[in-house]
Design a protein around this motif. Structure first.
Motif, PDB file in Angstrom:
ATOM      1  N   MET A 235     -42.569  86.016 -25.833  1.00  0.00           N
ATOM      2  CA  MET A 235     -42.064  85.271 -24.674  1.00  0.00           C
ATOM      3  C   MET A 235     -42.147  84.502 -23.513  1.00  0.00           C
ATOM      4  SD  MET A 235     -38.806  87.425 -22.465  1.00  0.00           S
ATOM      5  CE  MET A 235     -39.638  88.458 -21.130  1.00  0.00           C
ATOM      6  N   ALA A 236     -41.955  83.627 -22.887  1.00  0.00           N
ATOM      7  CA  ALA A 236     -42.406  82.823 -22.081  1.00  0.00           C
ATOM      8  C   ALA A 236     -42.043  83.654 -20.704  1.00  0.00           C
ATOM      9  CB  ALA A 236     -41.561  81.114 -21.358  1.00  0.00           C
ATOM     10  N   THR A 237     -43.190  83.413 -19.333  1.00  0.00           N
ATOM     11  CA  THR A 237     -42.964  83.916 -18.599  1.00  0.00           C
ATOM     12  C   THR A 237     -42.128  83.312 -17.448  1.00  0.00           C
ATOM     13  OG1 THR A 237     -44.783  82.839 -17.305  1.00  0.00           O
ATOM     14  CG2 THR A 237     -45.295  84.621 -18.417  1.00  0.00           C
ATOM     15  N   PHE A 238     -41.071  84.017 -16.437  1.00  0.00           N
ATOM     16  CA  PHE A 238     -41.118  82.999 -14.889  1.00  0.00           C
ATOM     17  C   PHE A 238     -41.849  81.780 -14.742  1.00  0.00           C
ATOM     18  CE2 PHE A 238     -38.971  82.136 -10.509  1.00  0.00           C
ATOM     19  CZ  PHE A 238     -37.676  82.164 -11.203  1.00  0.00           C
ATOM     20  N   GLU A 239     -42.865  81.631 -14.815  1.00  0.00           N
ATOM     21  CA  GLU A 239     -43.570  80.988 -13.770  1.00  0.00           C
ATOM     22  C   GLU A 239     -43.375  79.247 -15.249  1.00  0.00           C
ATOM     23  OE1 GLU A 239     -44.865  83.834 -14.092  1.00  0.00           O
ATOM     24  OE2 GLU A 239     -44.206  84.142 -11.901  1.00  0.00           O
ATOM     25  N   GLU A 240     -43.096  79.916 -16.213  1.00  0.00           N
ATOM     26  CA  GLU A 240     -43.386  79.020 -17.763  1.00  0.00           C
ATOM     27  C   GLU A 240     -42.296  78.247 -17.128  1.00  0.00           C
ATOM     28  OE1 GLU A 240     -46.332  80.304 -20.654  1.00  0.00           O
ATOM     29  OE2 GLU A 240     -44.651  82.080 -20.426  1.00  0.00           O
ATOM     30  N   TRP A 241     -41.301  78.865 -17.302  1.00  0.00           N
ATOM     31  CA  TRP A 241     -39.977  78.630 -16.925  1.00  0.00           C
ATOM     32  C   TRP A 241     -39.761  77.926 -16.452  1.00  0.00           C
ATOM     33  CZ3 TRP A 241     -35.872  78.151 -20.408  1.00  0.00           C
ATOM     34  CH2 TRP A 241     -35.435  78.483 -21.563  1.00  0.00           C
ATOM     35  N   LEU A 242     -40.595  78.363 -15.061  1.00  0.00           N
ATOM     36  CA  LEU A 242     -39.845  77.462 -13.670  1.00  0.00           C
ATOM     37  C   LEU A 242     -40.702  76.085 -14.209  1.00  0.00           C
ATOM     38  CD1 LEU A 242     -41.088  79.387 -10.778  1.00  0.00           C
ATOM     39  CD2 LEU A 242     -38.626  78.715 -11.254  1.00  0.00           C
ATOM     40  N   ASP A 243     -41.292  75.376 -14.985  1.00  0.00           N
ATOM     41  CA  ASP A 243     -42.468  74.249 -15.034  1.00  0.00           C
ATOM     42  C   ASP A 243     -41.629  73.401 -15.519  1.00  0.00           C
ATOM     43  OD1 ASP A 243     -44.833  74.768 -13.275  1.00  0.00           O
ATOM     44  OD2 ASP A 243     -45.772  75.963 -15.048  1.00  0.00           O
ATOM     45  N   ALA A 244     -40.864  74.170 -16.692  1.00  0.00           N
ATOM     46  CA  ALA A 244     -39.602  73.424 -17.334  1.00  0.00           C
ATOM     47  C   ALA A 244     -38.853  73.276 -16.635  1.00  0.00           C
ATOM     48  CB  ALA A 244     -39.153  74.251 -18.736  1.00  0.00           C
ATOM     49  N   TYR A 245     -38.448  73.326 -15.495  1.00  0.00           N
ATOM     50  CA  TYR A 245     -37.209  73.423 -15.386  1.00  0.00           C
ATOM     51  C   TYR A 245     -37.525  72.541 -13.958  1.00  0.00           C
ATOM     52  CZ  TYR A 245     -34.314  73.261 -10.655  1.00  0.00           C
ATOM     53  OH  TYR A 245     -33.546  73.313  -9.514  1.00  0.00           O
ATOM     54  N   GLU A 246     -38.592  72.851 -13.150  1.00  0.00           N
ATOM     55  CA  GLU A 246     -38.650  70.870 -12.798  1.00  0.00           C
ATOM     56  C   GLU A 246     -38.647  70.276 -13.846  1.00  0.00           C
ATOM     57  OE1 GLU A 246     -42.789  71.786 -10.396  1.00  0.00           O
ATOM     58  OE2 GLU A 246     -42.132  73.988  -9.716  1.00  0.00           O
ATOM     59  N   ILE A 247     -39.371  69.875 -14.504  1.00  0.00           N
ATOM     60  CA  ILE A 247     -39.695  69.209 -15.315  1.00  0.00           C
ATOM     61  C   ILE A 247     -38.452  68.305 -15.642  1.00  0.00           C
ATOM     62  CG2 ILE A 247     -40.049  67.768 -17.748  1.00  0.00           C
ATOM     63  CD1 ILE A 247     -42.737  69.524 -17.247  1.00  0.00           C
ATOM     64  N   PHE A 248     -37.376  68.991 -16.266  1.00  0.00           N
ATOM     65  CA  PHE A 248     -36.646  69.143 -16.565  1.00  0.00           C
ATOM     66  C   PHE A 248     -34.821  68.209 -15.728  1.00  0.00           C
ATOM     67  CE2 PHE A 248     -31.294  69.238 -17.403  1.00  0.00           C
ATOM     68  CZ  PHE A 248     -31.230  69.806 -19.475  1.00  0.00           C
ATOM     69  N   TYR A 249     -35.179  68.982 -13.896  1.00  0.00           N
ATOM     70  CA  TYR A 249     -34.450  68.638 -13.592  1.00  0.00           C
ATOM     71  C   TYR A 249     -35.017  67.018 -12.841  1.00  0.00           C
ATOM     72  CZ  TYR A 249     -33.520  68.591  -8.034  1.00  0.00           C
ATOM     73  OH  TYR A 249     -32.639  68.155  -7.100  1.00  0.00           O
ATOM     74  N   ARG A 250     -36.851  66.764 -12.434  1.00  0.00           N
ATOM     75  CA  ARG A 250     -37.109  65.090 -11.985  1.00  0.00           C
ATOM     76  C   ARG A 250     -35.795  64.173 -13.701  1.00  0.00           C
ATOM     77  NH1 ARG A 250     -42.399  67.634 -11.966  1.00  0.00           N
ATOM     78  NH2 ARG A 250     -42.708  66.610 -13.382  1.00  0.00           N
ATOM     79  N   THR A 251     -35.682  64.966 -14.304  1.00  0.00           N
ATOM     80  CA  THR A 251     -35.348  63.760 -15.475  1.00  0.00           C
ATOM     81  C   THR A 251     -33.666  63.595 -15.027  1.00  0.00           C
ATOM     82  OG1 THR A 251     -34.343  65.141 -17.051  1.00  0.00           O
ATOM     83  CG2 THR A 251     -37.326  63.899 -17.119  1.00  0.00           C
ATOM     84  N   LEU A 252     -32.876  64.348 -14.689  1.00  0.00           N
ATOM     85  CA  LEU A 252     -31.837  64.499 -14.309  1.00  0.00           C
ATOM     86  C   LEU A 252     -31.398  63.383 -13.700  1.00  0.00           C
ATOM     87  CD1 LEU A 252     -30.748  68.089 -13.178  1.00  0.00           C
ATOM     88  CD2 LEU A 252     -31.013  66.752 -15.442  1.00  0.00           C
ATOM     89  N   PRO A 253     -30.022  62.427 -13.887  1.00  0.00           N
ATOM     90  CA  PRO A 253     -29.387  63.319 -14.692  1.00  0.00           C
ATOM     91  C   PRO A 253     -29.472  62.564 -16.521  1.00  0.00           C
ATOM     92  CG  PRO A 253     -28.264  60.989 -13.736  1.00  0.00           C
ATOM     93  CD  PRO A 253     -29.919  60.661 -13.430  1.00  0.00           C
ATOM     94  N   THR A 254     -30.126  62.178 -16.497  1.00  0.00           N
ATOM     95  CA  THR A 254     -30.100  62.376 -18.309  1.00  0.00           C
ATOM     96  C   THR A 254     -30.753  63.432 -18.650  1.00  0.00           C
ATOM     97  OG1 THR A 254     -32.803  61.324 -18.414  1.00  0.00           O
ATOM     98  CG2 THR A 254     -31.180  59.483 -18.097  1.00  0.00           C
ATOM     99  N   ARG A 255     -30.849  63.509 -19.726  1.00  0.00           N
ATOM    100  CA  ARG A 255     -31.214  65.105 -20.731  1.00  0.00           C
ATOM    101  C   ARG A 255     -32.687  64.310 -21.107  1.00  0.00           C
ATOM    102  NH1 ARG A 255     -27.648  69.200 -23.283  1.00  0.00           N
ATOM    103  NH2 ARG A 255     -29.042  70.941 -24.030  1.00  0.00           N
ATOM    104  N   PRO A 256     -33.785  65.358 -20.936  1.00  0.00           N
ATOM    105  CA  PRO A 256     -35.049  65.110 -21.534  1.00  0.00           C
ATOM    106  C   PRO A 256     -35.404  66.076 -22.891  1.00  0.00           C
ATOM    107  CG  PRO A 256     -35.262  66.667 -19.865  1.00  0.00           C
ATOM    108  CD  PRO A 256     -33.914  66.506 -19.557  1.00  0.00           C
ATOM    109  N   GLU A 257     -36.508  65.739 -23.770  1.00  0.00           N
ATOM    110  CA  GLU A 257     -35.731  66.440 -25.000  1.00  0.00           C
ATOM    111  C   GLU A 257     -37.719  66.548 -24.755  1.00  0.00           C
ATOM    112  OE1 GLU A 257     -34.744  65.590 -27.728  1.00  0.00           O
ATOM    113  OE2 GLU A 257     -33.470  64.597 -26.830  1.00  0.00           O
ATOM    114  N   LEU A 258     -37.113  67.887 -24.120  1.00  0.00           N
ATOM    115  CA  LEU A 258     -38.823  69.061 -23.592  1.00  0.00           C
ATOM    116  C   LEU A 258     -38.178  70.135 -24.689  1.00  0.00           C
ATOM    117  CD1 LEU A 258     -39.983  69.725 -21.386  1.00  0.00           C
ATOM    118  CD2 LEU A 258     -38.204  70.368 -19.982  1.00  0.00           C
ATOM    119  N   PRO A 259     -39.336  70.589 -24.911  1.00  0.00           N
ATOM    120  CA  PRO A 259     -39.020  72.293 -25.251  1.00  0.00           C
ATOM    121  C   PRO A 259     -39.039  73.296 -24.895  1.00  0.00           C
ATOM    122  CG  PRO A 259     -41.470  71.700 -25.340  1.00  0.00           C
ATOM    123  CD  PRO A 259     -40.440  69.917 -24.862  1.00  0.00           C
TER     124      PRO A 259
END
Length: 94
Positions: A1-25
């Protein structure tokens, strides 16, 4: 299971690409099925965000998050069923 910190890292990457939807794992399962929904007071520019993976149904929930330009947020004044529409009952990573 991914940690909260790993989820925050993914959130930051996803957030920076908005309003487009990134191809992020997903940090947990690796599928590219991440989703994000903002909910807040109309016109406030901030709210809470639900961020999850549609494949493994894990994710995080953040409060007082800035809503980026070009992103439509759901109104906190809407009925609960409307605010939660399309957001699955995912497991919160803490």
């Amino acid at each position: 299971m991914a940690t909260f910190e790993e989820w925050l890292d993914a959130y930051e990457i996803f957030y920076r690409t908005l309003p487009t939807r990134p191809e992020l794992p997903c940090p947990n399962c690796g599928h590219q099925t991440l989703s994000m929904v903002f909910t807040g007071p109309p016109g406030a520019g901030y709210g809470y965000v639900s961020f999850w993976c549609d494949t493994c149904l894990e994710g995080i929930h953040l409060s007082r998050a800035p809503i980026p330009a070009g992103v439509t947020a759901r109104s906190i004044d809407a009925p609960a069923a409307d605010r939660r529409s399309g957001i699955p009952n995912y497991r919160l990573v803490t």
